[in-house]
Scaffold this motif. Structure first.
Motif, PDB file in Angstrom:
ATOM      1  N   LEU A 211       0.764  -1.075   0.167  1.00 17.49           N
ATOM      2  CA  LEU A 211       0.099   0.028  -0.114  1.00 17.49           C
ATOM      3  C   LEU A 211       0.744   1.126  -0.027  1.00 17.49           C
ATOM      4  CD1 LEU A 211      -2.768  -1.015   2.421  1.00 17.49           C
ATOM      5  CD2 LEU A 211      -2.999  -0.913  -0.033  1.00 17.49           C
ATOM      6  N   GLN A 212       2.057   1.145   0.672  1.00 17.02           N
ATOM      7  CA  GLN A 212       2.952   2.388   0.734  1.00 17.02           C
ATOM      8  C   GLN A 212       3.554   2.358  -0.622  1.00 17.02           C
ATOM      9  OE1 GLN A 212       5.262   3.951   4.100  1.00 17.02           O
ATOM     10  NE2 GLN A 212       6.933   2.753   3.258  1.00 17.02           N
ATOM     11  N   ALA A 213       3.769   1.394  -1.497  1.00 15.65           N
ATOM     12  CA  ALA A 213       4.490   1.557  -2.887  1.00 15.65           C
ATOM     13  C   ALA A 213       3.595   2.159  -3.402  1.00 15.65           C
ATOM     14  CB  ALA A 213       5.119   0.266  -3.245  1.00 15.65           C
ATOM     15  N   ALA A 214       2.312   1.984  -3.490  1.00 17.62           N
ATOM     16  CA  ALA A 214       1.087   2.395  -4.211  1.00 17.62           C
ATOM     17  C   ALA A 214       0.810   3.965  -4.114  1.00 17.62           C
ATOM     18  CB  ALA A 214      -0.136   1.505  -4.270  1.00 17.62           C
ATOM     19  N   GLY A 215       1.363   4.291  -2.870  1.00 16.06           N
ATOM     20  CA  GLY A 215       1.135   5.875  -2.780  1.00 16.06           C
ATOM     21  C   GLY A 215      -0.070   6.053  -1.641  1.00 16.06           C
ATOM     22  N   ILE A 224       0.257   5.148  10.987  1.00 18.33           N
ATOM     23  CA  ILE A 224      -0.115   4.916   9.725  1.00 18.33           C
ATOM     24  C   ILE A 224      -0.912   6.011   8.989  1.00 18.33           C
ATOM     25  CG2 ILE A 224      -1.230   3.301   7.859  1.00 18.33           C
ATOM     26  CD1 ILE A 224      -1.047   0.979  10.069  1.00 18.33           C
ATOM     27  N   TRP A 225      -0.491   6.870   8.161  1.00 23.53           N
ATOM     28  CA  TRP A 225      -1.190   7.955   7.570  1.00 23.53           C
ATOM     29  C   TRP A 225      -1.800   7.246   6.211  1.00 23.53           C
ATOM     30  CZ3 TRP A 225       3.475   8.387   9.744  1.00 23.53           C
ATOM     31  CH2 TRP A 225       3.778   9.481  10.838  1.00 23.53           C
ATOM     32  N   VAL A 226      -3.154   7.594   6.161  1.00 22.79           N
ATOM     33  CA  VAL A 226      -3.606   7.314   5.011  1.00 22.79           C
ATOM     34  C   VAL A 226      -3.662   8.441   3.948  1.00 22.79           C
ATOM     35  CG1 VAL A 226      -5.926   6.478   3.677  1.00 22.79           C
ATOM     36  CG2 VAL A 226      -5.243   5.448   5.917  1.00 22.79           C
ATOM     37  N   LEU A 227      -3.120   8.416   2.774  1.00 23.86           N
ATOM     38  CA  LEU A 227      -2.939   9.451   1.771  1.00 23.86           C
ATOM     39  C   LEU A 227      -3.962   9.438   0.757  1.00 23.86           C
ATOM     40  CD1 LEU A 227       0.956   8.875   1.427  1.00 23.86           C
ATOM     41  CD2 LEU A 227      -0.383  10.427   3.036  1.00 23.86           C
ATOM     42  N   ASP A 228      -4.525   8.329   0.496  1.00 30.67           N
ATOM     43  CA  ASP A 228      -5.557   8.242  -0.655  1.00 30.67           C
ATOM     44  C   ASP A 228      -6.582   7.283  -0.082  1.00 30.67           C
ATOM     45  OD1 ASP A 228      -6.983   7.952  -2.925  1.00 30.67           O
ATOM     46  OD2 ASP A 228      -5.172   7.783  -4.425  1.00 30.67           O
ATOM     47  N   ARG A 229      -7.652   8.102   0.483  1.00 30.95           N
ATOM     48  CA  ARG A 229      -8.729   7.078   0.996  1.00 30.95           C
ATOM     49  C   ARG A 229      -9.570   6.458  -0.067  1.00 30.95           C
ATOM     50  NH1 ARG A 229     -12.724   6.957   6.200  1.00 30.95           N
ATOM     51  NH2 ARG A 229     -14.014   5.492   5.304  1.00 30.95           N
ATOM     52  N   PRO A 230      -9.901   6.978  -1.137  1.00 25.34           N
ATOM     53  CA  PRO A 230     -10.730   6.369  -2.322  1.00 25.34           C
ATOM     54  C   PRO A 230     -10.013   5.237  -2.897  1.00 25.34           C
ATOM     55  CG  PRO A 230     -10.696   8.943  -2.430  1.00 25.34           C
ATOM     56  CD  PRO A 230      -9.891   8.434  -1.414  1.00 25.34           C
ATOM     57  N   LEU A 232      -7.711   3.442  -1.151  1.00 25.39           N
ATOM     58  CA  LEU A 232      -7.667   2.176  -0.142  1.00 25.39           C
ATOM     59  C   LEU A 232      -9.075   1.719  -0.203  1.00 25.39           C
ATOM     60  CD1 LEU A 232      -6.513   0.940   1.978  1.00 25.39           C
ATOM     61  CD2 LEU A 232      -7.357   2.691   3.650  1.00 25.39           C
ATOM     62  N   GLU A 233     -10.179   2.268  -0.342  1.00 30.67           N
ATOM     63  CA  GLU A 233     -11.496   1.708  -0.274  1.00 30.67           C
ATOM     64  C   GLU A 233     -11.675   0.735  -1.731  1.00 30.67           C
ATOM     65  OE1 GLU A 233     -14.664   4.566  -0.358  1.00 30.67           O
ATOM     66  OE2 GLU A 233     -14.133   5.264   1.893  1.00 30.67           O
ATOM     67  N   HIS A 234     -10.834   1.156  -2.798  1.00 27.43           N
ATOM     68  CA  HIS A 234     -10.861   0.429  -4.126  1.00 27.43           C
ATOM     69  C   HIS A 234     -10.387  -0.843  -3.870  1.00 27.43           C
ATOM     70  CE1 HIS A 234     -10.940  -0.485  -8.190  1.00 27.43           C
ATOM     71  NE2 HIS A 234      -9.974  -0.747  -8.144  1.00 27.43           N
ATOM     72  N   ARG A 235      -9.013  -0.999  -2.971  1.00 26.21           N
ATOM     73  CA  ARG A 235      -8.245  -2.125  -2.975  1.00 26.21           C
ATOM     74  C   ARG A 235      -8.729  -2.937  -1.676  1.00 26.21           C
ATOM     75  NH1 ARG A 235      -2.714  -0.596  -4.856  1.00 26.21           N
ATOM     76  NH2 ARG A 235      -1.950  -2.560  -3.701  1.00 26.21           N
ATOM     77  N   ALA A 236      -9.533  -2.460  -1.002  1.00 27.27           N
ATOM     78  CA  ALA A 236      -9.966  -3.415   0.233  1.00 27.27           C
ATOM     79  C   ALA A 236     -11.260  -4.094  -0.346  1.00 27.27           C
ATOM     80  CB  ALA A 236     -10.667  -2.397   1.192  1.00 27.27           C
ATOM     81  N   CYS A 237     -11.761  -5.369   0.612  1.00 23.02           N
ATOM     82  CA  CYS A 237     -12.648  -5.995  -0.097  1.00 23.02           C
ATOM     83  C   CYS A 237     -13.903  -5.272   0.274  1.00 23.02           C
ATOM     84  CB  CYS A 237     -12.622  -7.481   0.566  1.00 23.02           C
ATOM     85  SG  CYS A 237     -12.639  -7.310   2.426  1.00 23.02           S
ATOM     86  N   GLU A 238     -14.987  -6.103  -0.225  1.00 20.24           N
ATOM     87  CA  GLU A 238     -16.388  -5.552  -0.288  1.00 20.24           C
ATOM     88  C   GLU A 238     -16.941  -5.618   1.380  1.00 20.24           C
ATOM     89  OE1 GLU A 238     -17.268  -9.954  -1.300  1.00 20.24           O
ATOM     90  OE2 GLU A 238     -15.783  -8.358  -1.733  1.00 20.24           O
ATOM     91  N   CYS A 239     -16.200  -6.480   2.116  1.00 26.26           N
ATOM     92  CA  CYS A 239     -16.567  -6.436   3.480  1.00 26.26           C
ATOM     93  C   CYS A 239     -16.728  -5.072   4.216  1.00 26.26           C
ATOM     94  CB  CYS A 239     -15.774  -7.263   4.187  1.00 26.26           C
ATOM     95  SG  CYS A 239     -15.622  -9.074   3.540  1.00 26.26           S
ATOM     96  N   TYR A 240     -15.658  -4.244   4.033  1.00 29.58           N
ATOM     97  CA  TYR A 240     -15.792  -2.865   4.520  1.00 29.58           C
ATOM     98  C   TYR A 240     -17.059  -2.198   4.152  1.00 29.58           C
ATOM     99  CZ  TYR A 240     -15.493   2.197   5.117  1.00 29.58           C
ATOM    100  OH  TYR A 240     -15.726   3.469   5.315  1.00 29.58           O
ATOM    101  N   ARG A 241     -17.609  -2.122   2.744  1.00 30.46           N
ATOM    102  CA  ARG A 241     -18.823  -1.244   2.369  1.00 30.46           C
ATOM    103  C   ARG A 241     -19.890  -2.083   2.990  1.00 30.46           C
ATOM    104  NH1 ARG A 241     -15.482  -2.000  -2.325  1.00 30.46           N
ATOM    105  NH2 ARG A 241     -16.439  -3.784  -2.864  1.00 30.46           N
ATOM    106  N   VAL A 242     -19.909  -3.542   2.950  1.00 27.61           N
ATOM    107  CA  VAL A 242     -21.140  -4.024   3.767  1.00 27.61           C
ATOM    108  C   VAL A 242     -21.435  -3.541   5.241  1.00 27.61           C
ATOM    109  CG1 VAL A 242     -22.127  -6.314   4.420  1.00 27.61           C
ATOM    110  CG2 VAL A 242     -21.128  -6.068   2.012  1.00 27.61           C
ATOM    111  N   VAL A 243     -20.293  -3.518   5.883  1.00 24.47           N
ATOM    112  CA  VAL A 243     -20.344  -2.913   7.121  1.00 24.47           C
ATOM    113  C   VAL A 243     -20.861  -1.544   7.268  1.00 24.47           C
ATOM    114  CG1 VAL A 243     -18.945  -2.644   9.372  1.00 24.47           C
ATOM    115  CG2 VAL A 243     -18.880  -4.738   8.112  1.00 24.47           C
TER     116      VAL A 243
END
Length: 257
Positions: A211-215, A224-230, A232-243
């Motif tokens: 994730l760091q290499a991808a910026g 841990i600083w999240v620099l690009d939340r959208p 991160l949401e794209h890379r995460a699984c659908e479980c986050y969106r369901v919850v």
């Protein structure tokens, strides 16, 4: 829609009985959504508490004497096995409460509740909370909706841990943590993350480096600083969106005044 007012509670500080103002208890979204009559009854009974990293709020099988309402801390609900290994089943922050077994009828649970991100919160004695739960339909409906959302998180975590890659699990965990914090920074060592996810530390390191290499994040010395939340949401699984959708559906939005 609930409204949050600047109605903070003082807490006694050291040195001559001086009063120190802490986080507003209404920073907790469940407290913020109490009807005024209920809030006025609860307000004098709420006790402000420090929630340092690693503090155990309850242990497996123990009677729960308090219900906790985090305002700036995150609490991890964990199952710990006989060999000492553990895995997180849910996280609780300013959106909810810790201690659902108090009003669900069990009084205890086989899980542990441990502070994973230090902060503050408020607590209410279990017998007082149970009395309010039984007295007020508004309170019972609110906390039962929250409990349904919490059960969804637990169920989705079990599915995620079984079927999704560690990188996707790590992304889900980061997003759930961010939703319960005021900024884009999560303070957590890789060792603690590995304990939460029930995986090897090397796996967390590899996922974080990708994730760091991808910026998408920046990781240094337990921060841990999240620099690009959208992204991160794209890379995460659908479980986050369901919850997230279930919490949004079941719990009222809170509007600050």
């Amino acid at each position: 829609m609930c409204s949050v007012t600047g109605d903070s509670l003082p807490a006694s500080g050291g040195g001559g009985g001086q009063l120190v103002e802490w986080h507003n208890p209404l920073d907790n979204k469940l407290l913020a959504c109490l009807p005024d009559a209920e809030w006025q009854r609860w307000k004098p009974q709420l006790e402000r508490v420090d929630l340092p990293l690693g503090k155990v709020l309850y242990e497996s099988g123990a009677q729960q004497d308090f219900v906790y309402f985090p305002t700036s801390a995150i609490v991890s609900l964990l199952y710990v096995l006989e060999d000492g290994s553990s895995a997180e089943i849910a996280v609780v922050g300013l959106e909810g409460l810790v201690g659902v077994s108090v009003f669900m009828g069990g009084g205890s649970t086989p899980s542990h509740a441990v502070v994973q991100s230090a902060g503050e919160g408020y607590r209410l004695r279990a017998n007082a909370f149970l009395g309010e739960f039984e007295l007020s339909s508004a309170v019972s409906h609110l906390v039962l909706r929250y409990t349904q959302a919490l059960i969804t998180q637990m169920s989705q975590t079990a599915v995620c841990n079984r079927h999704h890659s560690l990188e996707k699990q790590f992304g889900r965990w980061l997003l759930l943590s961010l939703d319960r914090l005021p900024g884009n920074e999560v303070v957590m060592t890789q060792e603690l993350i590995s304990n939460m996810l029930g995986v090897r530390r090397e796996g967390v390191t590899e996922a974080a480096l990708k994730l760091q290499a991808a910026g998408i994040i920046h990781y240094a010395r337990g921060h841990i600083w999240v620099l690009d939340r959208p992204a991160l949401e794209h890379r995460a699984c659908e479980c986050y969106r369901v919850v997230k959708q279930e919490y949004d559906r079941l719990l009222p939005a809170v509007e600050a005044i």
